[in-house]
Enzyme design. Structure first.
Site, PDB file in Angstrom:
ATOM      1  N   HIS A  47       0.824  -1.227   0.000  1.00  0.00           N
ATOM      2  CA  HIS A  47       0.000   0.000   0.000  1.00  0.00           C
ATOM      3  C   HIS A  47       0.853   1.270   0.000  1.00  0.00           C
ATOM      4  O   HIS A  47       0.353   2.362  -0.189  1.00  0.00           O
ATOM      5  CB  HIS A  47      -1.058  -0.018   1.122  1.00  0.00           C
ATOM      6  CG  HIS A  47      -0.573   0.296   2.505  1.00  0.00           C
ATOM      7  ND1 HIS A  47      -0.614   1.573   3.027  1.00  0.00           N
ATOM      8  CD2 HIS A  47      -0.061  -0.491   3.479  1.00  0.00           C
ATOM      9  CE1 HIS A  47      -0.158   1.544   4.274  1.00  0.00           C
ATOM     10  NE2 HIS A  47       0.191   0.299   4.566  1.00  0.00           N
ATOM     11  N   CYS A  73       2.841   8.208  13.282  1.00  0.00           N
ATOM     12  CA  CYS A  73       2.270   7.553  12.119  1.00  0.00           C
ATOM     13  C   CYS A  73       0.780   7.369  12.271  1.00  0.00           C
ATOM     14  O   CYS A  73       0.130   6.774  11.441  1.00  0.00           O
ATOM     15  CB  CYS A  73       2.949   6.218  11.879  1.00  0.00           C
ATOM     16  SG  CYS A  73       2.921   5.186  13.342  1.00  0.00           S
TER      17      CYS A  73
HETATM   18  N1  PLP Z   1       7.458  -0.144   8.568  1.00  0.00           N
HETATM   19  C1  PLP Z   1       7.509   1.096   8.083  1.00  0.00           C
HETATM   20  C2  PLP Z   1       8.841   1.751   7.886  1.00  0.00           C
HETATM   21  C3  PLP Z   1       6.335   1.772   7.747  1.00  0.00           C
HETATM   22  O1  PLP Z   1       6.405   3.022   7.269  1.00  0.00           O
HETATM   23  C4  PLP Z   1       5.094   1.121   7.937  1.00  0.00           C
HETATM   24  C5  PLP Z   1       3.836   1.826   7.651  1.00  0.00           C
HETATM   25  O2  PLP Z   1       3.754   3.036   7.735  1.00  0.00           O
HETATM   26  C6  PLP Z   1       5.093  -0.191   8.429  1.00  0.00           C
HETATM   27  C7  PLP Z   1       6.291  -0.800   8.733  1.00  0.00           C
HETATM   28  C8  PLP Z   1       3.823  -0.945   8.617  1.00  0.00           C
HETATM   29  O3  PLP Z   1       3.297  -1.401   7.380  1.00  0.00           O
HETATM   30  P1  PLP Z   1       1.758  -1.776   7.249  1.00  0.00           P
HETATM   31  O4  PLP Z   1       0.993  -0.490   7.222  1.00  0.00           O
HETATM   32  O5  PLP Z   1       1.639  -2.535   5.969  1.00  0.00           O
HETATM   33  O6  PLP Z   1       1.416  -2.626   8.427  1.00  0.00           O
END
Ligand code: PLP
Length: 396
Positions: A202, A328
């Site tokens: 995504h 985030c």
């Molecule tokens: N790792 C990083 C560096 C991210 O930026 C994100 C999402 O923002 C994730 C892991 C988590 O991914 P997901 O949204 O597919 O769980």
């Protein structure tokens, strides 16, 4: 939404119509279970196998080294918990960095509660891990090193080659969270010392709720999800065939266009950095000036740090979607960023950054619109702090 400028591609990206097209048959019509022996099942199985080859192509891996998961978060959990579980938890040590995504940091805290020792490597003012710090952190009990390829808040790209080499010299597997980096900067597991790698489509104009973990052949991993034995017994569950088909196509499109797209985005990014710095007095760039993701910018505005959320909302009203660099998720939007704090910013500045992240569908006209909207949005704010102008890196 028509007419809006979407500059929050590090949070998520619009689905590429070509990806939607690849998913469509599995959303309407093709419904078979990849584990079934009949024709419907075989079709679904072939789609999953095809996507595995597409994802392997992006990383120059073997298809058998790609495991499908439910998200980037799950891939991160699987890498850390799976390796430690496979090696036994007692008297084990993991090394990571202080600026990882919560998917890594919270998993490390979970491990700490289960008697695994964790070292969180510091970063410098640009957000870079020093390879010498990794050398110093390695112990005879170190079982895994995990350092992200690129940071989601500030966009800084880590020296993965050096870090992975150090891990390898100590005989320790190296994992990288490449959720922000995959498809944007070259990653090649044939030439880079990467043993496990997490990615999430995504962030790549693909679907949500699906992810992948690259697992180099021979690296031990215990499953977190037990059941029917899908994904080589390492991640049981009936496969999300539509999501996996979308992930495969997103990976293929990113791989094919990466070099040109990086050049295009770097041009837009640098124009944006230079223009904002010239337009808004006391702007400071957060993160490394050059070692950063092609479309990733993070700004601070001296004196306006306490107003970051208001600034974000003013821009939103003006039709421009950006993010606060502090967290985030909306729930934690007013908390200081652990990333900026680790980089040496004080709590006020660590709360007050603006993250602007460009993607495939952004144009120069979007940048121009942002450059118009930003000074107007800033004019509507009342500065609440009296910080001096930033000089070098904007740190304390
Ligand atoms: N790792 C990083 C560096 C991210 O930026 C994100 C999402 O923002 C994730 C892991 C988590 O991914 P997901 O949204 O597919 O769980």
């Amino acid at each position: 939404m028509a007419g809006r400028v979407y500059f929050d591609n590090a949070a998520s990206t619009p689905l590429d119509p070509r990806v939607a097209e690849a998913m469509q048959p599995h959303l309407a019509g093709a419904f078979g279970n990849p584990s079934s022996l009949h024709c419907e099942g075989r079709e679904a199985r072939e789609s999953v196998a095809f996507a595995r080859r597409q994802v392997a192509g992006l990383l120059h891996a073997e298809p058998g080294e790609i495991l499908f998961t439910g998200s980037g978060t799950e891939s991160d959990n699987m890498a850390l918990l799976g390796v430690i579980e496979a090696l036994g938890r007692e008297r084990n040590h993991v090394v990571t960095s202080a600026i990882e995504h919560p998917a890594i940091l919270e998993t490390c805290r979970f491990l700490e509660r289960h008697r695994v020792e964790v070292t969180f490597l510091p970063v410098d003012g640009d957000g870079l891990v020093d390879p010498d710090d990794l050398i110093k952190a390695m112990r005879p009990t170190t079982r895994l090193v995990s350092v992200m390829a690129a940071n989601n808040v500030v966009g800084t790209v880590q020296p993965i080659q050096e870090l992975g080499t150090i891990a390898r010299e100590h005989g320790v597997p190296f994992h990288t969270d490449a959720v922000q980096a995959a498809g944007k900067i070259p990653l090649d597991v044939r030439t880079q010392p990467i043993d496990l790698l997490s990615l999430s489509p995504h962030k790549l104009h693909g679907p949500k709720g699906v992810g992948a973990l690259y697992l180099r052949e021979g690296i031990p991993l215990a499953p977190l999800v037990h059941g029917g034995g899908q994904e080589r017994g390492l991640r049981s569950a009936t496969e999300n065939v539509a999501g996996i088909a979308g992930l495969g196509r997103a990976a293929e499109i990113a791989a094919a266009g990466m070099a040109d797209e990086a050049v295009r985005l770097v041009k837009l990014r640098d124009h944006l950095i230079e223009s904002v710095t010239a337009l808004i007095p006391n702007t400071y760039l957060i993160g490394h000036r050059y070692r950063r993701l092609p479309g990733h910018v993070c700004f601070g505005f001296s004196g306006l740090e306490g107003e970051a959320i208001k600034l974000l909302l003013a821009l939103d009203s003006a039709g421009v979607a950006v993010s606060s660099g502090s967290a985030c998720s909306a729930q934690h939007a007013s908390e200081p960023s652990h990333v900026l704090q680790a980089m040496g910013y004080d709590p006020l500045r660590a709360r007050g950054s603006l993250r602007v992240t460009l993607g495939r569908f952004n144009t120069e006209a979007d940048v121009d619109r942002f450059l118009q909207a930003l000074p107007e949005a800033i004019r509507t704010l009342r500065p609440v702090t009296s910080y001096p102008a930033m000089t070098t890196k904007g740190r304390i």
